[in-house]
Design an enzyme around this catalytic site. Structure first.
Site, short mmCIF file in Angstrom:
data_model
loop_
_atom_site.label_atom_id
_atom_site.label_comp_id
_atom_site.label_asym_id
_atom_site.label_seq_id
_atom_site.Cartn_x
_atom_site.Cartn_y
_atom_site.Cartn_z
N HIS A 109 0.29 -7.01 17.62
CA HIS A 109 -0.81 -7.98 17.60
C HIS A 109 -1.46 -8.05 18.97
O HIS A 109 -0.86 -7.73 19.99
CB HIS A 109 -0.35 -9.36 17.15
CG HIS A 109 0.78 -9.91 17.95
ND1 HIS A 109 0.61 -10.49 19.17
CD2 HIS A 109 2.10 -9.94 17.70
CE1 HIS A 109 1.77 -10.87 19.64
NE2 HIS A 109 2.70 -10.53 18.78
N LYS A 149 0.84 -1.20 0.00
CA LYS A 149 0.00 0.00 0.00
C LYS A 149 0.87 1.25 0.00
O LYS A 149 0.59 2.21 -0.73
CB LYS A 149 -0.94 0.00 1.21
CG LYS A 149 -2.00 -1.08 1.13
CD LYS A 149 -2.78 -1.17 2.42
CE LYS A 149 -3.79 -2.31 2.35
NZ LYS A 149 -4.53 -2.48 3.62
#
Length: 117
Positions: free
Chosen positions: A103, A62
């Site tokens: 995470h 991206k």
């Protein structure tokens, strides 16, 4: 000068399902270097690692503006840690950007910053 920024978040359960469903998934995502690191982890940590690398590579694509495809594949992107554990992102063997991976129990996320010197 900043040339790109990318962010990605992925559900751990999705990565776990894909990994169980097809061993080819992991081989598609991880480079040989990353697979060696993956093999040394505990079972719980393996999914965190795989999900984190998936998110980092998506975020990189991206930031680069290409997405994952012919110009930028999962195998072109590699995350390596330095001696202190800080991750750095490489594209086709050349260090190219800054990456942060995190995470939780349910999600993995990564942010990539590309810059020219």
């Amino acid at each position: 000068m900043i040339t790109g920024i990318g962010l990605d978040i992925v559900e751990m359960s999705r990565i776990r399902r894909l990994d169980i469903k097809s061993p080819k998934f992991r081989a598609r995502i991880l480079t040989d270097y990353e697979q060696t690191e993956y093999d040394q982890l505990t079972e719980t940590r393996k999914i965190e690692f795989l999900a984190g690398r998936f998110a980092a590579k998506e975020a990189y694509s991206k930031a680069k503006g290409t997405g994952i495809g012919s110009e930028c594949s999962f195998q072109d992107i590699e995350v390596r840690k330095d001696d202190k554990g800080k991750p750095t992102i490489y594209f086709r063997g050349t260090e190219t950007g800054l990456v942060s991976i995190t995470h939780s129990k349910e999600f993995a996320a990564a942010q990539v910053l590309l810059q020219t010197t």
